[in-house]
Design a protein around this motif. Structure first.
Motif, PDB file in Angstrom:
ATOM      1  N   THR A 239      -5.374   6.198   3.379  1.00 46.53           N
ATOM      2  CA  THR A 239      -6.781   5.837   3.274  1.00 46.53           C
ATOM      3  C   THR A 239      -7.447   6.699   2.208  1.00 46.53           C
ATOM      4  O   THR A 239      -6.838   7.647   1.691  1.00 46.53           O
ATOM      5  CB  THR A 239      -7.503   6.094   4.600  1.00 46.53           C
ATOM      6  OG1 THR A 239      -7.409   7.501   4.855  1.00 46.53           O
ATOM      7  CG2 THR A 239      -6.880   5.322   5.745  1.00 46.53           C
TER       8      THR A 239
ATOM      9  N   TYR B 279      10.434   1.242  -0.084  1.00 46.27           N
ATOM     10  CA  TYR B 279       9.534   2.394  -0.045  1.00 46.27           C
ATOM     11  C   TYR B 279      10.314   3.646  -0.419  1.00 46.27           C
ATOM     12  O   TYR B 279      11.446   3.844   0.031  1.00 46.27           O
ATOM     13  CB  TYR B 279       8.916   2.557   1.345  1.00 46.27           C
ATOM     14  CG  TYR B 279       7.581   1.838   1.468  1.00 46.27           C
ATOM     15  CD1 TYR B 279       6.446   2.374   0.865  1.00 46.27           C
ATOM     16  CD2 TYR B 279       7.467   0.638   2.147  1.00 46.27           C
ATOM     17  CE1 TYR B 279       5.214   1.725   0.955  1.00 46.27           C
ATOM     18  CE2 TYR B 279       6.240  -0.023   2.249  1.00 46.27           C
ATOM     19  CZ  TYR B 279       5.121   0.545   1.644  1.00 46.27           C
ATOM     20  OH  TYR B 279       3.902  -0.082   1.715  1.00 46.27           O
TER      21      TYR B 279
ATOM     22  N   PRO C 187       0.823  -1.229   0.000  1.00 45.04           N
ATOM     23  CA  PRO C 187       0.000   0.000   0.000  1.00 45.04           C
ATOM     24  C   PRO C 187       0.851   1.271   0.000  1.00 45.04           C
ATOM     25  O   PRO C 187       2.001   1.256   0.444  1.00 45.04           O
ATOM     26  CB  PRO C 187      -0.780  -0.111   1.311  1.00 45.04           C
ATOM     27  CG  PRO C 187       0.063  -0.964   2.199  1.00 45.04           C
ATOM     28  CD  PRO C 187       0.758  -1.942   1.285  1.00 45.04           C
TER      29      PRO C 187
ATOM     30  N   THR D  20       1.783   5.096   7.931  1.00 39.12           N
ATOM     31  CA  THR D  20       0.620   4.195   7.937  1.00 39.12           C
ATOM     32  C   THR D  20      -0.016   4.227   6.545  1.00 39.12           C
ATOM     33  O   THR D  20       0.148   5.203   5.804  1.00 39.12           O
ATOM     34  CB  THR D  20      -0.431   4.657   8.976  1.00 39.12           C
ATOM     35  OG1 THR D  20      -0.716   6.040   8.728  1.00 39.12           O
ATOM     36  CG2 THR D  20       0.068   4.489  10.390  1.00 39.12           C
ATOM     37  N   PRO D  21      -0.734   3.144   6.154  1.00 37.10           N
ATOM     38  CA  PRO D  21      -1.311   3.104   4.810  1.00 37.10           C
ATOM     39  C   PRO D  21      -2.255   4.279   4.544  1.00 37.10           C
ATOM     40  O   PRO D  21      -3.034   4.679   5.412  1.00 37.10           O
ATOM     41  CB  PRO D  21      -2.074   1.772   4.794  1.00 37.10           C
ATOM     42  CG  PRO D  21      -1.341   0.915   5.766  1.00 37.10           C
ATOM     43  CD  PRO D  21      -0.901   1.859   6.868  1.00 37.10           C
TER      44      PRO D  21
ATOM     45  N   LEU E 172       2.003   4.652   1.552  1.00 34.87           N
ATOM     46  CA  LEU E 172       2.092   5.043   2.962  1.00 34.87           C
ATOM     47  C   LEU E 172       2.085   6.557   3.111  1.00 34.87           C
ATOM     48  O   LEU E 172       2.613   7.284   2.262  1.00 34.87           O
ATOM     49  CB  LEU E 172       3.380   4.504   3.592  1.00 34.87           C
ATOM     50  CG  LEU E 172       3.559   2.990   3.695  1.00 34.87           C
ATOM     51  CD1 LEU E 172       4.832   2.681   4.490  1.00 34.87           C
ATOM     52  CD2 LEU E 172       2.347   2.302   4.324  1.00 34.87           C
TER      53      LEU E 172
ATOM     54  N   LEU F   2      -7.237   2.208  -4.682  1.00 41.27           N
ATOM     55  CA  LEU F   2      -7.154   1.390  -3.463  1.00 41.27           C
ATOM     56  C   LEU F   2      -7.796   0.019  -3.599  1.00 41.27           C
ATOM     57  O   LEU F   2      -7.689  -0.806  -2.692  1.00 41.27           O
ATOM     58  CB  LEU F   2      -7.808   2.150  -2.299  1.00 41.27           C
ATOM     59  CG  LEU F   2      -7.131   3.478  -1.910  1.00 41.27           C
ATOM     60  CD1 LEU F   2      -7.918   4.173  -0.806  1.00 41.27           C
ATOM     61  CD2 LEU F   2      -5.681   3.271  -1.476  1.00 41.27           C
TER      62      LEU F   2
END
Ligand SMILES: *Cc1c(COP(=O)(O)O)cnc(C)c1O
Length: 456
Positions: A44, A311, A33, A41-42, A35, A61
């Motif tokens: 949203t 990442y 995912p 954190t992923p 970040l 997503l």
């Protein structure tokens, strides 16, 4: 009995796919995912909404829905330039004296000159549907900016393009096409944004990169009411839209019961390759068929072949979410080679995962070999290919020559992503014998890797 295969396999208008295919749905190991760059954190839906259009965030997503309906308005636009031809390269085969059968899916038959229009029209449509005033974006060689300008004028949206400075200067005609379609074009890095000014301070005299231009475009989108940012490659949503290439190619091949052995595409951010291979990769993932799938990248910007799977930021200004991908580091500014569309430090996270899992392979090629292949192709097949596309041509010719040695009759499919009419300065250099290629040293790459964000 085998049917005689025509030079061009055309589909009928009503055979343009009615749905896009999302290869992530068939992946056991989903792409990592995005970040949040601050909290790791992923990201949203709510995190991504200020930057991207709502409907596009949903597509971004969604790792599970296999098919998305293509809205009627987009389908109507597709009909103006699709279906694109699947060409049997009989003349190239003859020239090479190879037993291989070579096919290419030609995406250059529209004014933008590349496959990018397939996603531009989708992204412009969702922006319009959301009631936005306009969109901002970056463009490297100019193909994406051109495609987006065309799409925005169709839906009457404002379009602000940040164009990598070296291309802005080398390709004034591309810039003018964009302005003709109503876009505003700013050379990047520029002093019109905070992040642009910061980059100029850190790298004075830089000729820019996609990473810089992305940072500027994101800043303008998030600071102006009614604007969102759109991206022409790398993202999952773009691969989804580009699946129209692969679905059409497969439908055309199926008409004649042709199964490719090797599927080849050039890889910048991975959108054309991801789109071309998607239905084939789907079969491979479901264990139905096997294909040799090959990404071709420039030796000057070798994300897959020499990058790290980590990442990283998608942009130089480090304002975008972190994506896990094969990357050369967001601070890596590739040499000013002529395949502008392949000068991105990272790679689609979907393709990165597939590559990491051994479902495809990658090679890198040098610029002079690429142009030699482009010239050879142009002389027998008629089409003047884009430098980016010519990476795939180069690899396809190599594979066909291998078949000549071994006597194997392999079927090769490659993506011919666009035309090279705006790249004549590059062709001129090649014709004059003064083209060079800069390949980064291990030390340079290590220096760039050292600045990768620390994520665990
Ligand atoms: C942008 C571009 C590419 C590379 O982008 P991908 O997202 O990797 O497909 C390749 N060919 C052409 C003609 C382009 O304009």
């Amino acid at each position: 009995m085998e049917k005689k295969i025509p030079y061009k396999i055309y589909l009928n208008e009503d055979e343009i796919p009615k749905q896009w295919y999302n290869v992530r749905a068939d992946m056991k190991n989903k792409p990592a995912p995005l970040l949040n760059p601050a909290t790791h954190t992923p990201m949203t839906f709510e995190d991504l909404r200020p930057v991207f259009c709502d409907e596009l965030v949903k597509q971004e997503l969604d790792d599970n829905t296999a098919y998305f309906d293509i809205p009627e308005e987009i389908y109507s636009f597709y009909k103006m330039y699709r279906p694109s031809p699947l060409v049997r390269a009989y003349c190239l085969e003859e020239k090479l004296q190879t037993p291989a059968k070579i096919y290419y899916k030609f995406e250059g038959n529209n004014t933008s000159g590349s496959h990018k229009l397939n996603s531009a029209i989708a992204q412009a449509y969702y922006a319009k549907k959301q009631g936005l005033k306009g969109v901002t974006t970056e463009t490297g060689a100019g193909q994406w900016g051109t495609a987006l300008s065309m799409a925005c004028s169709y839906f009457d949206l404002d379009c602000k393009v940040f164009m990598v400075k070296v291309s802005y200067e080398q390709k004034p005609f591309r810039r003018e096409v964009m302005r003709t379609y109503g876009a505003s074009v700013t050379p990047s890095p520029s002093d019109t944004t905070k992040v642009g000014r910061k980059i100029l301070e850190k790298y004075p005299g830089t000729t820019g990169s996609l990473g810089c231009a992305i940072s500027e475009a994101v800043e303008v989108a998030t600071e102006n009411e009614g604007y969102r940012y759109v991206l022409g490659s790398v993202l999952n949503q773009v691969l989804l839209h580009q699946s129209v290439i692969g679905l059409e190619a497969k439908a055309a091949l199926d008409k004649y019961n042709i199964t490719p052995d090797i599927i080849i595409g050039c890889a910048g951010g991975g959108s054309n390759l991801g789109g071309l291979i998607s239905p084939f990769m789907g079969e491979k993932l479901r264990g139905e068929k096997n294909y040799d799938i090959v990404a071709v990248e420039p030796a000057s910007c070798p994300s897959f072949t020499r990058g790290k799977y980590a990442y990283d930021f998608c942009d130089t200004g480090m304002v975008c979410p972190l994506a896990k991908m094969y990357t050369l580091g967001s601070g890596f500014i590739p040499s000013a080679n002529h395949a502008g569309g392949l000068r991105f430090h990272g790679m689609s996270s979907t393709l990165s995962q597939l590559y990491h899992d051994g479902l495809m392979r990658a090679i890198s090629v040098e610029q002079t070999s690429v142009f030699a292949a482009a010239q050879q192709f142009a002389r027998v097949e008629g089409i003047l290919p884009a430098p980016e596309s010519s990476h795939a041509i180069c690899a396809a010719i190599d594979e066909a020559l291998k078949c000549k040695e071994t006597g194997e009759e392999k079927t090769i499919l490659f993506g011919l992503t666009g035309t090279g009419y705006f790249d004549m300065m590059a062709y001129q250099k090649f014709n004059d014998g003064v083209m060079t290629d800069y390949i980064p040293t291990d030390e340079e790459l290590e220096k760039s890797f050292a600045e990768l964000p620390k994520v665990d």
